[in-house]
Write an enzyme that holds these catalytic residues in place. Structure first.
Site, PDB file in Angstrom:
ATOM      1  N   GLN A 136       0.860  -1.197   0.000  1.00 10.07           N
ATOM      2  CA  GLN A 136       0.000   0.000   0.000  1.00 10.07           C
ATOM      3  C   GLN A 136       0.889   1.238   0.000  1.00 10.07           C
ATOM      4  OE1 GLN A 136      -1.244   0.968   3.884  1.00 10.07           O
ATOM      5  NE2 GLN A 136      -3.293   1.588   3.319  1.00 10.07           N
ATOM      6  N   GLY A 137       0.925   1.965  -1.118  1.00  6.26           N
ATOM      7  CA  GLY A 137       1.806   3.122  -1.241  1.00  6.26           C
ATOM      8  C   GLY A 137       1.070   4.431  -1.010  1.00  6.26           C
ATOM      9  N   SER A 139       1.974   6.684   2.215  1.00  8.48           N
ATOM     10  CA  SER A 139       2.846   7.641   2.915  1.00  8.48           C
ATOM     11  C   SER A 139       4.043   8.041   2.067  1.00  8.48           C
ATOM     12  CB  SER A 139       3.370   7.019   4.210  1.00  8.48           C
ATOM     13  OG  SER A 139       2.307   6.591   5.012  1.00  8.48           O
ATOM     14  N   SER A 171       4.678  -1.276   3.731  1.00 11.51           N
ATOM     15  CA  SER A 171       4.847  -2.631   4.278  1.00 11.51           C
ATOM     16  C   SER A 171       4.812  -3.686   3.178  1.00 11.51           C
ATOM     17  CB  SER A 171       3.726  -2.951   5.266  1.00 11.51           C
ATOM     18  OG  SER A 171       3.689  -2.001   6.294  1.00 11.51           O
ATOM     19  N   GLU A 254      -8.520  -0.859   7.773  1.00 14.44           N
ATOM     20  CA  GLU A 254      -7.256  -0.936   8.518  1.00 14.44           C
ATOM     21  C   GLU A 254      -7.454  -0.531   9.979  1.00 14.44           C
ATOM     22  OE1 GLU A 254      -4.100   1.134   6.541  1.00 14.44           O
ATOM     23  OE2 GLU A 254      -2.568   0.291   7.862  1.00 14.44           O
ATOM     24  N   SER A 369      -1.670   7.802  13.135  1.00 13.74           N
ATOM     25  CA  SER A 369      -1.090   7.753  14.481  1.00 13.74           C
ATOM     26  C   SER A 369      -2.178   7.878  15.553  1.00 13.74           C
ATOM     27  CB  SER A 369      -0.080   8.888  14.644  1.00 13.74           C
ATOM     28  OG  SER A 369      -0.782  10.115  14.688  1.00 13.74           O
TER      29      SER A 369
HETATM   30  C1  LIG Z   1       4.679  -0.524  11.123  1.00 14.62           C
HETATM   31  C2  LIG Z   1       4.245   0.504  10.140  1.00 14.62           C
HETATM   32  C3  LIG Z   1       3.709   0.110   8.930  1.00 14.62           C
HETATM   33  C4  LIG Z   1       3.338   1.062   7.992  1.00 14.62           C
HETATM   34  N1  LIG Z   1       2.868   0.631   6.772  1.00 14.62           N
HETATM   35  C5  LIG Z   1       2.538   1.537   5.835  1.00 14.62           C
HETATM   36  C6  LIG Z   1       2.107   1.104   4.545  1.00 14.62           C
HETATM   37  O1  LIG Z   1       2.043  -0.095   4.261  1.00 14.62           O
HETATM   38  N2  LIG Z   1       1.816   2.048   3.622  1.00 14.62           N
HETATM   39  C7  LIG Z   1       1.886   3.380   3.898  1.00 14.62           C
HETATM   40  O2  LIG Z   1       1.576   4.165   3.020  1.00 14.62           O
HETATM   41  N3  LIG Z   1       2.309   3.822   5.110  1.00 14.62           N
HETATM   42  C8  LIG Z   1       2.628   2.936   6.083  1.00 14.62           C
HETATM   43  N4  LIG Z   1       3.076   3.364   7.309  1.00 14.62           N
HETATM   44  C9  LIG Z   1       3.253   4.788   7.543  1.00 14.62           C
HETATM   45  C10 LIG Z   1       2.222   5.396   8.484  1.00 14.62           C
HETATM   46  O3  LIG Z   1       0.961   5.471   7.885  1.00 14.62           O
HETATM   47  C11 LIG Z   1       2.757   6.795   8.872  1.00 14.62           C
HETATM   48  O4  LIG Z   1       3.969   6.599   9.572  1.00 14.62           O
HETATM   49  C12 LIG Z   1       1.756   7.553   9.741  1.00 14.62           C
HETATM   50  O5  LIG Z   1       0.636   7.946   9.000  1.00 14.62           O
HETATM   51  C13 LIG Z   1       2.420   8.791  10.390  1.00 14.62           C
HETATM   52  O6  LIG Z   1       3.039   9.573   9.424  1.00 14.62           O
HETATM   53  P1  LIG Z   1       4.557  10.092   9.599  1.00 14.62           P
HETATM   54  O7  LIG Z   1       5.393   8.901   9.912  1.00 14.62           O
HETATM   55  O8  LIG Z   1       4.902  10.894   8.401  1.00 14.62           O
HETATM   56  O9  LIG Z   1       4.549  10.994  10.886  1.00 14.62           O
HETATM   57  P2  LIG Z   1       4.060  12.509  10.966  1.00 14.62           P
HETATM   58  O10 LIG Z   1       2.779  12.666  10.213  1.00 14.62           O
HETATM   59  O11 LIG Z   1       5.198  13.381  10.610  1.00 14.62           O
HETATM   60  O12 LIG Z   1       3.743  12.645  12.511  1.00 14.62           O
HETATM   61  C14 LIG Z   1       4.789  12.781  13.470  1.00 14.62           C
HETATM   62  C15 LIG Z   1       4.142  12.956  14.837  1.00 14.62           C
HETATM   63  O13 LIG Z   1       3.342  14.154  14.851  1.00 14.62           O
HETATM   64  C16 LIG Z   1       1.990  13.848  15.205  1.00 14.62           C
HETATM   65  N5  LIG Z   1       1.071  14.672  14.423  1.00 14.62           N
HETATM   66  C17 LIG Z   1       1.122  14.915  13.079  1.00 14.62           C
HETATM   67  N6  LIG Z   1       0.099  15.702  12.706  1.00 14.62           N
HETATM   68  C18 LIG Z   1      -0.626  15.959  13.832  1.00 14.62           C
HETATM   69  C19 LIG Z   1      -1.819  16.699  14.089  1.00 14.62           C
HETATM   70  N7  LIG Z   1      -2.476  17.343  13.106  1.00 14.62           N
HETATM   71  N8  LIG Z   1      -2.282  16.736  15.352  1.00 14.62           N
HETATM   72  C20 LIG Z   1      -1.635  16.085  16.368  1.00 14.62           C
HETATM   73  N9  LIG Z   1      -0.504  15.371  16.180  1.00 14.62           N
HETATM   74  C21 LIG Z   1      -0.007  15.300  14.930  1.00 14.62           C
HETATM   75  C22 LIG Z   1       1.791  12.389  14.891  1.00 14.62           C
HETATM   76  O14 LIG Z   1       0.793  11.797  15.683  1.00 14.62           O
HETATM   77  C23 LIG Z   1       3.171  11.799  15.183  1.00 14.62           C
HETATM   78  O15 LIG Z   1       3.281  11.532  16.563  1.00 14.62           O
HETATM   79  C24 LIG Z   1       3.464   2.437   8.271  1.00 14.62           C
HETATM   80  C25 LIG Z   1       3.976   2.836   9.515  1.00 14.62           C
HETATM   81  C26 LIG Z   1       4.376   1.896  10.439  1.00 14.62           C
HETATM   82  C27 LIG Z   1       4.948   2.338  11.752  1.00 14.62           C
END
Ligand SMILES: Cc1cc2nc3c(=O)[nH]c(=O)nc-3n(C[C@H](O)[C@H](O)[C@H](O)COP(=O)(O)OP(=O)(O)OC[C@H]3O[C@@H](n4cnc5c(N)ncnc54)[C@H](O)[C@@H]3O)c2cc1C
Length: 385
Positions: A136-137, A139, A171, A254, A369
């Site tokens: 799933q692409g 992020s 993933s 999900e 998150s």
């Molecule tokens: C094990 C795992 C599997 C994953 N698999 C996939 C996958 O298959 N495909 C895919 O596309 N993605 C995947 N992801 C990515 C996941 O969806 C993102 O990591 C997630 O959406 C958070 O985005 P980010 O890492 O860019 O963090 P950010 O969005 O940069 O957030 C960083 C921190 O800031 C907080 N934050 C951000 N915005 C706000 C707000 N408006 N209000 C309050 N707090 C905020 C967040 O809660 C977090 O604590 C996976 C992640 C993990 C850990």
């Protein structure tokens, strides 16, 4: 151990699902060789995927994995309740995870509902039979919580599309043939309205998959780049500019129904570690079992709603929070019970326990998150300003 059939918390199953559950149970009791090969701790993720794929092949050939999917897409009819029964029974009979087949309960329901019917009639049976898998692409390095700012671009070309950009944390891409990519077909300012979903062949020149090794040592995650990768028009999922709807359909699974599938394996983890001798009355174990009871009943409500053509909507955020809490509670107990976990003993059982413990520390992030789930509850359910 609780199981669905006849359990009072879940209410009685419909007759068709009950008949399926009874027949599947009889088949599992014969201990098919592919189940024996997959249903024990396998520290190597690659070998775990191979054993699970071999099991999927047999489940497909015997018909079990085809129930719950539309006949026009290679299934044998029924609905998500059949799938809920199948995976619960597999966990009860010793399977430790769905591995890459978690996407059968995250991506596949959306592909079946919104994908091109002819394409899905070709691809879904390959997924169900363990022949090809998906990632799933969504992020990107600068688009996680704020998915509407995704920059990967799809440009119309030769009757189809060409995709260029960079996805991260996708993933199971290392194991996958196909990736469902969310790409920008509108302007940057169009935000969520300018996104479209495409099925991209990860084997195509111009695609590069770079696995990312997690703290727990598995290479489940990846960075995937696309350089002018051509995509046929039939590989569009939903409408042009309808990518947000596709993404929300997926996230509803999900965050909501997926909790049912995953929690069965957390229950399995508890059973497999009871022999470690956790003291009677252990508070951590009590907490884990209470959390599991909560996720079990809330996620099955989501399964039932889906079977009735309804959706949990924003309430799926509660299920996601409860799943993360139970995953961490179970693994807190395992860490406290297993003195080998922290000191590097290397048998497969300890190695898998360690992988699961470390993975449980990041489950508050995938699928949106914890803060984003709380935000959804605050705004969409509690209507807070
Ligand atoms: C094990 C795992 C599997 C994953 N698999 C996939 C996958 O298959 N495909 C895919 O596309 N993605 C995947 N992801 C990515 C996941 O969806 C993102 O990591 C997630 O959406 C958070 O985005 P980010 O890492 O860019 O963090 P950010 O969005 O940069 O957030 C960083 C921190 O800031 C907080 N934050 C951000 N915005 C706000 C707000 N408006 N209000 C309050 N707090 C905020 C967040 O809660 C977090 O604590 C996976 C992640 C993990 C850990």
């Amino acid at each position: 151990m609780l199981h669905i059939t006849g359990s009072s918390e879940s209410g009685p199953l419909r007759d068709d699902a009950c008949a399926y559950a009874v027949a599947f149970e009889e088949w599992l009791a014969t201990r098919p060789a592919a189940l024996e090969a997959a249903a024990h701790p396998i520290a190597s993720y690659e070998q775990r995927v191979a054993a699970t794929s071999a099991l999927m092949r047999v489940l497909y050939d015997e018909g079990w994995a085809r129930y719950g999917w539309p006949e026009q897409l290679g299934g044998l009819g029924g609905d998500i309740v059949h799938r809920a029964v199948m995976w619960e029974a597999l966990a009860r009979h010793g399977l430790l995870s769905m591995a890459v087949y978690e996407h059968l309960e995250v991506l596949a329901p959306t592909l079946a509902a919104l994908g091109n019917p002819a394409l899905m009639a070709r691809l879904l049976p390959r997924f169900l039979s363990g022949t090809e898998t998906w990632s799933q692409g969504f992020s990107e390095p600068d688009a996680g919580s704020d998915l509407a700012s995704a920059r990967t671009r799809a440009v119309a070309r030769d009757g189809g599309w060409a995709i260029t950009g960079r996805k991260i944390w996708t993933s199971w891409s290392r194991y996958a043939t196909w990736c469902l990519v969310l790409a920008r077909t509108g302007t940057t300012e169009s935000r969520h309205r300018g996104l479209t979903a495409f099925v991209v062949d990860l084997r195509h020149p111009g695609v590069e998959v770079r696995p990312i090794v997690q703290a727990n040592g598995t290479d489940e995650l990846a960075e995937v780049t696309f350089d002018e990768v051509p995509v046929d028009a039939e590989r569009l999922v939903g409408e042009i500019g309808g990518g947000w709807r596709v993404a929300m359909h997926i996230l509803a699974h999900e965050r909501g129904t997926y909790g049912w599938f995953r929690h069965n394996f957390l229950q399995r983890e508890v059973l497999d570690n009871l022999s470690l001798g956790a003291p009677e009355g252990d508070t951590l174990l009590g907490n884990a079992l209470l959390d599991l009871a909560a996720i079990r009943s809330s996620s099955f409500a989501g399964v039932r709603a889906h079977a009735a053509d309804s959706v949990l909507g924003p309430r799926a955020a509660f299920v996601k929070l409860m799943l993360a809490a139970s995953e961490q509670a179970v693994n807190d107990w395992v860490l406290a019970s297993d003195p080998d976990l922290a000191v590097g003993v290397q048998d497969d059982h300890v190695a898998v326990n360690r992988q699961e413990y470390l993975f449980s520390r990041i489950v508050t992030v995938y699928g949106g998150s914890q803060q984003m789930q709380l935000d959804t509850i605050a705004k969409q359910i509690l209507r807070l300003p």
